[in-house]
Design a protein around this motif. Sequence first.
Motif, PDB file in Angstrom:
ATOM      1  N   PRO B 285       0.821  -1.221   0.000  1.00 58.39           N
ATOM      2  CA  PRO B 285       0.000   0.000   0.000  1.00 58.39           C
ATOM      3  C   PRO B 285       0.852   1.268   0.000  1.00 58.39           C
ATOM      4  O   PRO B 285       0.457   2.274  -0.589  1.00 58.39           O
ATOM      5  CB  PRO B 285      -0.834  -0.119   1.278  1.00 58.39           C
ATOM      6  N   GLY B 286       2.029   1.203   0.646  1.00 61.03           N
ATOM      7  CA  GLY B 286       2.905   2.375   0.678  1.00 61.03           C
ATOM      8  C   GLY B 286       3.334   2.759  -0.728  1.00 61.03           C
ATOM      9  O   GLY B 286       3.292   3.934  -1.114  1.00 61.03           O
ATOM     10  N   ILE B 287       3.728   1.770  -1.509  1.00 59.21           N
ATOM     11  CA  ILE B 287       4.150   2.040  -2.891  1.00 59.21           C
ATOM     12  C   ILE B 287       2.967   2.556  -3.705  1.00 59.21           C
ATOM     13  O   ILE B 287       3.100   3.494  -4.491  1.00 59.21           O
ATOM     14  CB  ILE B 287       4.744   0.757  -3.528  1.00 59.21           C
ATOM     15  N   ALA B 288       1.791   1.967  -3.483  1.00 59.47           N
ATOM     16  CA  ALA B 288       0.609   2.422  -4.217  1.00 59.47           C
ATOM     17  C   ALA B 288       0.359   3.908  -3.954  1.00 59.47           C
ATOM     18  O   ALA B 288       0.108   4.684  -4.879  1.00 59.47           O
ATOM     19  CB  ALA B 288      -0.605   1.591  -3.808  1.00 59.47           C
ATOM     20  N   ILE B 289       0.454   4.310  -2.682  1.00 58.41           N
ATOM     21  CA  ILE B 289       0.234   5.724  -2.345  1.00 58.41           C
ATOM     22  C   ILE B 289       1.276   6.592  -3.039  1.00 58.41           C
ATOM     23  O   ILE B 289       0.950   7.602  -3.669  1.00 58.41           O
ATOM     24  CB  ILE B 289       0.319   5.931  -0.819  1.00 58.41           C
ATOM     25  N   ALA B 290       2.552   6.172  -2.939  1.00 59.80           N
ATOM     26  CA  ALA B 290       3.628   6.972  -3.518  1.00 59.80           C
ATOM     27  C   ALA B 290       3.448   7.100  -5.027  1.00 59.80           C
ATOM     28  O   ALA B 290       3.559   8.195  -5.592  1.00 59.80           O
ATOM     29  CB  ALA B 290       4.975   6.329  -3.186  1.00 59.80           C
ATOM     30  N   VAL B 291       3.150   5.977  -5.695  1.00 58.23           N
ATOM     31  CA  VAL B 291       3.046   5.990  -7.158  1.00 58.23           C
ATOM     32  C   VAL B 291       1.901   6.900  -7.604  1.00 58.23           C
ATOM     33  O   VAL B 291       2.063   7.715  -8.521  1.00 58.23           O
ATOM     34  CB  VAL B 291       2.842   4.547  -7.691  1.00 58.23           C
ATOM     35  N   ILE B 292       0.766   6.794  -6.951  1.00 57.88           N
ATOM     36  CA  ILE B 292      -0.386   7.572  -7.405  1.00 57.88           C
ATOM     37  C   ILE B 292      -0.189   9.067  -7.125  1.00 57.88           C
ATOM     38  O   ILE B 292      -0.505   9.919  -7.955  1.00 57.88           O
ATOM     39  CB  ILE B 292      -1.681   7.035  -6.771  1.00 57.88           C
ATOM     40  N   SER B 293       0.385   9.410  -5.972  1.00 58.00           N
ATOM     41  CA  SER B 293       0.607  10.845  -5.744  1.00 58.00           C
ATOM     42  C   SER B 293       1.638  11.383  -6.726  1.00 58.00           C
ATOM     43  O   SER B 293       1.519  12.501  -7.219  1.00 58.00           O
ATOM     44  CB  SER B 293       1.023  11.143  -4.311  1.00 58.00           C
ATOM     45  N   LEU B 294       2.645  10.565  -7.004  1.00 58.64           N
ATOM     46  CA  LEU B 294       3.648  10.978  -7.982  1.00 58.64           C
ATOM     47  C   LEU B 294       2.994  11.172  -9.354  1.00 58.64           C
ATOM     48  O   LEU B 294       3.255  12.154 -10.048  1.00 58.64           O
ATOM     49  CB  LEU B 294       4.727   9.886  -8.063  1.00 58.64           C
ATOM     50  N   ALA B 295       2.118  10.240  -9.725  1.00 62.06           N
ATOM     51  CA  ALA B 295       1.456  10.317 -11.027  1.00 62.06           C
ATOM     52  C   ALA B 295       0.674  11.622 -11.153  1.00 62.06           C
ATOM     53  O   ALA B 295       0.751  12.311 -12.176  1.00 62.06           O
ATOM     54  CB  ALA B 295       0.528   9.117 -11.198  1.00 62.06           C
ATOM     55  N   PHE B 296      -0.064  11.980 -10.108  1.00 63.94           N
ATOM     56  CA  PHE B 296      -0.843  13.219 -10.171  1.00 63.94           C
ATOM     57  C   PHE B 296       0.077  14.427 -10.297  1.00 63.94           C
ATOM     58  O   PHE B 296      -0.232  15.387 -11.005  1.00 63.94           O
ATOM     59  CB  PHE B 296      -1.735  13.346  -8.937  1.00 63.94           C
ATOM     60  N   ASN B 297       1.217  14.397  -9.614  1.00 63.02           N
ATOM     61  CA  ASN B 297       2.160  15.503  -9.710  1.00 63.02           C
ATOM     62  C   ASN B 297       2.717  15.631 -11.125  1.00 63.02           C
ATOM     63  O   ASN B 297       2.779  16.725 -11.691  1.00 63.02           O
ATOM     64  CB  ASN B 297       3.314  15.296  -8.732  1.00 63.02           C
TER      65      ASN B 297
END
Lengths: 529, 312
Positions: B285-297
């Motif tokens: 879940p940590g990676i999922a959060i990081a990837v999605i916030s990065l994607a939006f940025n």
Amino acid sequence: MLRHIRNTIVGSTALALVSAAALAATPPDMLVIGTDVGAIPTLDPAALNARTVSELVSNLYDNLLKLDPDNLQSVQPMLAESWEVAPDNASITLKLRDDATFSSGNPVTAEDAAWTIQRVIKLGQVGATDLAQWGFTADNVDQLVRAEDDQTLVIELPEQVSTDLVLYSLAGSSLGIIDRQAALEHEADGDLGRDWLRANAAGSGPFTLVEWRPDDIVVTERREDYWGGTPAMRRVIMRHVPESGNLRLQLEAGDVDIGQYVGSGDLDALAENEDMEIQHTPGFGFYYIALNQKDPDLSKPKVREAFQHVLDWEALSQSSMRFNGFPWQSIIPQGMAGAPEEFVEKFNYDPERAKELLAEAGYPDGLKKKLYPASDGHLLNAESLQATARLAGIELELVPGNHVPEFRARDFEVYTGNSGGRLPDPFATATHYAFNPDNSDEAQLSGYYMWRTAWDVPELTELTNESKRESDPEKRAQIFREMDEMYQELDPSLIVFFQRVDPYVVRGEVEGYVGHPTWSTRWADVTKN
Amino acid sequence: MSGMAGPGSDSLERPQGLRAWLDAEEPTSLRQARAQRAWRGWQAFLGHRLGVVGLVLVVGLVLVALFAPWLATYDPLIQVMDERLQPPSAAHWLGTDHLGRDIYSRIVWGARTTLRIAVLVAVIVAPIGLAIGATAGYLGGIADEVLMRVTDIFLAFPGLILALGFAAALGPGINNAIIAIALTAWPPIARLARAEALTIRSSDYIAAVRLQGASRTRLIARHVVPMCLPSVVVRVTLNMAGVILTAAGLGFLGLGAQPPWPEWGAMVAVGRQFMFDSPWVVAAPGIAIAVISLAFNLFGDALRDMLDPRSA
């Protein structure tokens, strides 16, 4: 753009990582206990009943008597060298030793002991719970508890009560004997030293308080002139390590010698570690599911019975409860008078059976209720209950958080928590589970769990009262057996699944640290190789 | 880039073909002009490689959320105590958690929770921020003072702390979490919209509309707000990363989605206990959060480059 990316990375990393502070390894004459000192509001013996602070206070103060952790029914001398129960069981006379002194240098006298007992009753805080049950009140305690001379304390009992119970209660950490002169020197507005004792200690124990920083650390130092001999540990420190993973790392690195409140996942791993020993200290309490009887659905006996079959306790005893309890379906703790010899299965995990029972009770389509865990520590059990209850058609909406206040205020539907006690007698658990003298809301008897669930069974209450009055061990055991049987037959509002165990992680080089079931673990005999 | 012909477009009938129509030197209709602008923007966007990666990931999130029931290999709520804390394997692609639930399936269903929070916050925040900002900027004077001071009050507190406070006051739950986050996310939008409105309000075309007798409401809604829109869209997209992190933070602290519903932040929180021996419980879940916030940025940055006339 880089700034945004950096923020994202920093933010998500901070979420996943908890920094571990590095400490030096502990010196050979120092004991470091990693625990949770966060919830300590006061060090005043009269105002405490929680586990961590009980252990601390038990080392700053001495009791008149103490209980052997290996044989709790055997009362041992401490400040009192000997004691005598009057033939009519109406009074107890204790002879105090003459060589004990308080850390102030004042001698410990019977006057101090009498004043301490009177003070606990007069302040009427949680520390008074046990004594008040024997009939002591602020009005009668001055006459009933008195010092005959410097070494002789007489305790007259206001009503007929098992003298063993009275002796056990004298060993509780709330009755650590206080230095009367020191406390009265700091008295303000007739508070019996309450304000001063909140953050100071005036006892005769083997350790003195050096520093207490709330939510951080408690430092204690040994007394060279302790009457029981100088302790081997020069200092004992309680460190606040609320994060279980952190505590585990510190235990593994040798920065901490004793670990308390370690999470079940970390205990699994520490159990494999050869440098550690995990002590399983049984406690006088249980893990239970509570059903509020003010709820029209939950008060149906068939519904209560259905709830006996919705917890997969066998699976839990292998996982989250592996170190925190063992399966137990009786309200008399194991090894106590009237308890079953070994675990007896009275109800099994069977969601299909629960479904049938619900249908018989008039809920063929199941039930929808709110589930309140006592605290985050109970979340794993609550989540498991939620999933297995779903199979029986009971939809439980889980409300995480600390819900003890709602439980005490009868403002819940289904609740899951655990109980604990300091009195090593089935009477203590009976008052929790089978005692409710007044079921009205106005009575506010929130000390009794049965009142909290609004379950009213006068027969059980009467049996509990009987067990208090009876002194004969055989007859008491019989009373508890009868109580336990009746409790189960009635499909209780508090369904007991596990007896509580308090795990203590002890590093191999530590000797003589024995977790005490009444939470008065003493450090004076601890040594290190 | 060939084969970009959009289905459902009536322009396909034109003999010159869609590409020629889009690339024509001089647009002959308003519709063509608009289509051309979008087309050029899209091409500029495609030149932004990281932005494309971001867009792909965001679209991926949407698809995963939409098709969660088909993508998940297990029921995310079913507990199998015998299979607790299993490492990743063929049966459980990302392992199992402390209650024997399949982590991959929980991540897939958790995408729904995350997307729901992100979308609802955007839907709440953008109109409120726009309305307040455009009104304050266009009207000026007392209205501006009052609205901007209120905005300042909200901006004076760190976003996460304020969201925590609101969430705690409203009580745990996903809807309350959304409200709490929305309450803290609108002020920067309002600020931005006001700044845009200030520059717009003295333009000639506004004066012209005003002379024609348009009402204030009409002026703001039809002529000011549309001009603020591009920068607000960029801002909202860039904010999404923060919103997702805040949502995960609230979930981590038990104030977001309630168990047993899977939520990434809450999954990290319970996994913490088992972090040393079963790192996958936290990592997934940590990676999922990081990837999605990065994607939006990444997506937001590319969008800004595309919509910002100064950098074009």
